[in-house]
Design a protein around this motif. Sequence first.
Motif, short mmCIF file in Angstrom:
data_model
loop_
_atom_site.label_atom_id
_atom_site.label_comp_id
_atom_site.label_asym_id
_atom_site.label_seq_id
_atom_site.Cartn_x
_atom_site.Cartn_y
_atom_site.Cartn_z
N ARG A 25 0.83 -1.21 0.00
CA ARG A 25 0.00 0.00 0.00
C ARG A 25 0.86 1.26 0.00
N LYS A 26 1.92 1.27 0.80
CA LYS A 26 2.80 2.45 0.85
C LYS A 26 3.46 2.69 -0.51
N LEU A 27 4.03 1.64 -1.09
CA LEU A 27 4.68 1.77 -2.39
C LEU A 27 3.67 2.13 -3.47
N PHE A 28 2.49 1.56 -3.40
CA PHE A 28 1.40 1.85 -4.33
C PHE A 28 1.14 3.36 -4.38
N ASP A 29 1.19 4.00 -3.21
CA ASP A 29 0.93 5.44 -3.12
C ASP A 29 2.18 6.29 -3.39
N GLY A 30 3.33 5.63 -3.59
CA GLY A 30 4.56 6.36 -3.92
C GLY A 30 5.44 6.69 -2.73
N TYR A 31 5.22 6.00 -1.61
CA TYR A 31 6.01 6.25 -0.41
C TYR A 31 6.93 5.07 -0.11
N HIS A 32 8.05 5.37 0.56
CA HIS A 32 8.98 4.32 0.96
C HIS A 32 8.30 3.42 1.97
N HIS A 33 8.50 2.12 1.83
CA HIS A 33 7.82 1.15 2.69
C HIS A 33 8.33 1.12 4.12
N VAL A 34 9.54 1.65 4.37
CA VAL A 34 10.10 1.61 5.72
C VAL A 34 9.93 2.96 6.43
N ASN A 35 10.42 4.03 5.80
CA ASN A 35 10.42 5.32 6.49
C ASN A 35 9.27 6.25 6.08
N GLY A 36 8.47 5.85 5.11
CA GLY A 36 7.31 6.64 4.71
C GLY A 36 7.61 7.89 3.90
N GLU A 37 8.87 8.10 3.53
CA GLU A 37 9.23 9.28 2.74
C GLU A 37 8.71 9.14 1.31
#
Length: 171
Positions: free
Chosen positions: A39-51
């Motif tokens: 879900r994080k990567l799907f939205d364009g965010y890093h999967h660990v730090n959320g950047e």
Amino acid sequence: LGLSDPDSVLQPGEPPGVWNGLGAKFLNLSETVEADDFRKLFDGYHHVNGESLVRNAGLPNRCPGWDLCFSADKTFSICWSAAPPEIRPLFHWIQQQAVQATLDFMQERLAYSRKGKGGTQIVPTRLVAACVPHAITRELQIGLHTHVCLLNLGVCDDGSVRTILSRPFFR
């Protein structure tokens, strides 16, 4: 087709997905696709730090990726369903090898991004894909297929992450 819902790829009752692509290795993704990471990567965010990984991360008009469906021939699927349980993994392996060969071709020949002012420079990029095997169609019929969620995240040689050019995949 562009994806709009990450949950449409990860269905309960099917085997877990696996990460694929040189970009997935660069981002240190574990082999199994975890729903939160996806879900994080799907939205364009890093999967660990959320950047943010890309400029348009989280925006409603962002194209998060594409669902590429690789379906085995109906006869192949029927043979799989009629095979003894100890033989069925061979059918899955053959399906995985076909998908992998296609993804390797895509990585080698079609994976590009743009950079520079106005996106005038075309640069090679590493793909990030979630491969999710299924054995049953939406119509609840036997049909071996693999959904490859090709994320709109390409990892470039300099380590930057950019959106990918989709036109080469559809040509």
